[in-house]
Scaffold this active site. Structure first.
Site, mmCIF file in Angstrom:
data_model
loop_
_atom_site.group_PDB
_atom_site.id
_atom_site.type_symbol
_atom_site.label_atom_id
_atom_site.label_comp_id
_atom_site.label_asym_id
_atom_site.label_seq_id
_atom_site.Cartn_x
_atom_site.Cartn_y
_atom_site.Cartn_z
ATOM 1 N N LYS A 132 6.996 13.398 -0.817
ATOM 2 C CA LYS A 132 7.143 12.633 0.992
ATOM 3 C C LYS A 132 8.118 11.915 1.416
ATOM 4 O O LYS A 132 7.643 10.783 1.176
ATOM 5 C CB LYS A 132 6.043 12.438 1.697
ATOM 6 C CG LYS A 132 5.673 13.019 2.987
ATOM 7 C CD LYS A 132 5.215 11.513 3.248
ATOM 8 C CE LYS A 132 5.309 10.441 3.481
ATOM 9 N NZ LYS A 132 6.185 10.065 4.219
ATOM 10 N N GLU B 223 5.993 1.354 -7.494
ATOM 11 C CA GLU B 223 7.082 -0.034 -7.689
ATOM 12 C C GLU B 223 7.393 -0.507 -6.033
ATOM 13 O O GLU B 223 7.931 -0.051 -4.872
ATOM 14 C CB GLU B 223 8.979 0.944 -8.166
ATOM 15 C CG GLU B 223 8.329 1.651 -9.718
ATOM 16 C CD GLU B 223 8.421 0.400 -10.169
ATOM 17 O OE1 GLU B 223 8.900 -0.088 -9.810
ATOM 18 O OE2 GLU B 223 8.311 1.524 -11.281
ATOM 19 N N CYS C 107 14.315 -3.847 -2.925
ATOM 20 C CA CYS C 107 13.979 -5.124 -3.785
ATOM 21 C C CYS C 107 13.636 -5.596 -5.077
ATOM 22 O O CYS C 107 13.565 -6.333 -5.286
ATOM 23 C CB CYS C 107 12.393 -4.106 -4.516
ATOM 24 S SG CYS C 107 12.824 -2.665 -4.517
ATOM 25 N N GLU D 195 8.986 -10.964 1.570
ATOM 26 C CA GLU D 195 10.821 -10.777 1.794
ATOM 27 C C GLU D 195 10.873 -10.037 2.768
ATOM 28 O O GLU D 195 10.538 -9.168 4.003
ATOM 29 C CB GLU D 195 9.997 -8.998 1.018
ATOM 30 C CG GLU D 195 10.959 -8.105 0.927
ATOM 31 C CD GLU D 195 9.884 -6.865 -0.772
ATOM 32 O OE1 GLU D 195 9.368 -6.289 -0.139
ATOM 33 O OE2 GLU D 195 10.871 -6.411 -1.719
HETATM 34 P P1 ADP Z 1 8.010 -0.217 5.434
HETATM 35 O O1 ADP Z 1 6.689 -0.742 5.378
HETATM 36 O O2 ADP Z 1 9.275 -0.654 5.167
HETATM 37 O O3 ADP Z 1 8.065 1.384 6.040
HETATM 38 P P2 ADP Z 1 5.608 1.833 3.593
HETATM 39 O O4 ADP Z 1 6.051 1.205 2.674
HETATM 40 O O5 ADP Z 1 5.409 1.501 4.358
HETATM 41 O O6 ADP Z 1 7.536 1.125 3.873
HETATM 42 O O7 ADP Z 1 7.131 3.257 3.555
HETATM 43 C C1 ADP Z 1 7.693 3.540 2.581
HETATM 44 C C2 ADP Z 1 6.682 5.419 1.881
HETATM 45 O O8 ADP Z 1 5.344 5.016 2.404
HETATM 46 C C3 ADP Z 1 7.640 6.273 3.700
HETATM 47 O O9 ADP Z 1 7.471 7.634 2.558
HETATM 48 C C4 ADP Z 1 6.436 5.922 4.215
HETATM 49 O O10 ADP Z 1 5.969 7.199 5.050
HETATM 50 C C5 ADP Z 1 4.984 5.745 3.334
HETATM 51 N N1 ADP Z 1 3.473 5.582 4.127
HETATM 52 C C6 ADP Z 1 3.400 4.357 4.980
HETATM 53 N N2 ADP Z 1 1.784 4.273 4.869
HETATM 54 C C7 ADP Z 1 1.551 4.668 3.844
HETATM 55 C C8 ADP Z 1 0.310 5.682 4.409
HETATM 56 N N3 ADP Z 1 -0.548 5.014 4.540
HETATM 57 N N4 ADP Z 1 -0.399 6.294 3.177
HETATM 58 C C9 ADP Z 1 0.973 7.063 2.474
HETATM 59 N N5 ADP Z 1 2.214 6.882 2.769
HETATM 60 C C10 ADP Z 1 2.393 5.595 3.340
#
Ligand code: ADP
Length: 498
Positions: free
Chosen positions: A182, A257, A291, A392
């Site tokens: 995904k 990570e 990161c 961060e």
């Molecule tokens: P940012 O906050 O910088 O957008 P995230 O770590 O939230 O970074 O996002 C990285 C990935 O995690 C993306 O693919 C996003 O769609 C996914 N993501 C965000 N929230 C969720 C969640 N609650 N469950 C599963 N995947 C998530």
């Protein structure tokens, strides 16, 4: 860059599920924004929960079916074929990745070239998941086998989509797992291009599926799905905490990570020219959106002013501009929310009393004004309690923190919830060992920075992650150990005979 009309945009309307290109069942089509222009550059599919269900079912069927019977050396051959196709596709992939996330095409090309080696490395591990024989006595033969964990959900971030995908899919496929990938909603396209190459390489249907989608719907559904055995995630610590809660009901396995707030320590006895080269590079490379980068620059007080001055001068020689132009040093932030976050942290730095030495603004030249460009930014007089030193930011913002002596450097370096990477510069070999051995981070670089290879284990202490990617043991997180005990006599006494 000319404005593209919606009708002229490249259209990616299909998800890749069970070896076929299919329209989303309950998802939608969105415009993917080019951060260099702030305008749409492609139409991309966002899958919903029903699409995740379909992809997981395909991955489960492949895992229980043909994939399980394919030996490691054939998985290796498939991965090698894929690596060759990937290598030939680098020029197009670099441009696509850049239009989705804004990093320089030149930097993407270099990263993708390294990723070919990564895939070759994973291929070489695919037939080496050996078990052990456990000596007991003549009555039993006991041994362990390493077996794939099952269906893996790979949740990918927007800052380095193809690299994060490589580390996950290379290891998972080599281990014999199947995958639902995904990608992030901000960068949905490059994983679909990978699917095209996986298909061409000849992986059986269902082994590799790609469903771009939003985190809160498709992502959360993947994490909660009872038929997904493991989630491998690169992204924010906050999202990982959600995932642990969402995956609790079926005790999902996780590899994480996550974020970092790396200390980059410059001692007065360092080769200052090289230290400054590395510290300025690691503060601003990839627009600060990695990161691993050294966003906290800890400088011994006797050379502090000199280093501040060097940062100020260097900031003015950074060429910020369109990522398609190879001579530029820095592109835009990857999306609008990240731009706003970076600008708000620049305000926090000023509010908290740090001295803005260089940069600090969104770039407003006519060519760049509609994109998400920020100047390389330097704060001096930072203490480790300020928000710019604690959180961060993921923007090109360097915080220069003075220190006195080794103990204080180590105390500041470790005073963070994160523990991913760290750097230190000294000419004293004893100090290099003393200090690196006390740093709470999964990767410590001495007299260099950002040195990463497929063979070097990578991952975080503390809130920076769970588990390691890369290295000889890269497959471990995708394997379970089964211990089998076989009696050589078959004798089992009747416990109830007397
Ligand atoms: P940012 O906050 O910088 O957008 P995230 O770590 O939230 O970074 O996002 C990285 C990935 O995690 C993306 O693919 C996003 O769609 C996914 N993501 C965000 N929230 C969720 C969640 N609650 N469950 C599963 N995947 C998530």
């Amino acid at each position: 860059m000319p404005h593209e009309s919606r009708a002229a945009l490249p259209r990616y309307e299909h998800l890749y599920i069970n070896g076929e290109w299919v329209k989303p069942l309950d998802g939608e089509l969105i415009e993917s924004i080019d951060p260099a222009t702030g305008r749409p550059w492609a139409i991309a599919p966002m899958g919903g929960r029903a699409d995740i269900d379909r992809a997981v079912a395909a991955a489960r069927a492949a895992f229980n079916g043909p994939w399980r019977r394919i030996p490691g050396y054939e998985r290796a051959a498939l991965l090698r074929r894929f690596a060759d196709l990937f290598s030939a596709a680098i020029p197009e992939l670099a441009v696509i990745e850049s239009r989705d996330n804004g990093n320089l095409v030149r930097e993407h090309r270099a990263s993708l070239t390294a990723q070919v080696q990564w895939y070759q490395w994973f291929a070489s591990l695919a037939d080496k998941a050996q078990g052990t024989t456990i000596p007991i006595d003549d009555s039993v033969h006991a041994f362990t086998s390493r077996v794939p964990v099952g269906v893996v959900g790979a949740v990918i971030p927007w800052n380095a989509p193809l690299l994060a995908t490589c580390l996950k899919i290379g290891a998972a496929l080599a281990a014999g797992c199947t995958l639902v990938v995904k990608p992030a909603e901000q960068t949905p396209v490059s994983a679909l291009e990978l699917a095209r190459l996986i298909h061409e390489a000849g992986f059986p249907p269902g082994v590799f599926n790609v469903v771009p989608g939003f985190g809160g719907t498709a992502g959360a559904h993947l994490v909660m799905h009872p038929d997904v055995s493991k989630i491998s995630f690169t992204g924010s610590t906050q999202t990982a905490k959600h995932m642990v809660r969402d995956g609790a009901d079926n005790l999902k396995r996780f590899t994480f990570e996550l974020g970092g707030k790396a200390p980059h320590i410059i001692f007065a006895d360092a080769d200052l020219d090289n230290a400054i080269n590395a510290a300025t590079a690691s503060a601003w490379r990839l627009t600060g959106q990695s990161c691993a980068l050294g966003s906290r620059v800890l400088v011994e007080r006797t050379v502090y002013e000199r280093v501040v001055e060097a940062f100020r001068t260097r900031a003015h020689s950074v060429r910020v501009g369109l990522p398609s132009i190879d001579s530029n040093h820095m592109g835009p932030q990857a999306h609008e929310a990240q731009l706003k976050k970076t600008l708000s942290y620049i305000d926090f730095g000023k509010e908290d009393g740090a001295e803005l030495v260089a940069g600090g603004h969104r770039i407003a030249t006519p060519e760049l004004a509609s994109g998400y460009f920020v100047e390389p930014t330097v704060f001096a007089g930072v203490n480790n309690g300020m928000r710019i030193a604690r959180d961060e930011i993921f923007g090109p913002v360097a915080s220069l923190i003075p220190f006195d002596g080794e103990d204080e450097a180590i105390a500041i370096a470790n005073d963070t919830p994160y523990g991913l990477t760290a750097g230190l510069w000294t000419r004293d070999v004893g100090r290099a060992h003393r200090v690196s051995s006390r740093i709470e981070a999964g990767m410590v670089w001495v007299n260099t920075y950002s040195f990463l290879r497929w063979s070097t284990p990578y991952g975080g202490f503390k809130s920076s992650g769970w588990g390691r990617e890369n290295g000889i043991d890269a497959l471990d997180p995708y394997l379970e150990t089964r211990t089998t005990v076989i009696s050589t006599t078959g004798q089992f006494p009747d416990l109830y005979a007397s």
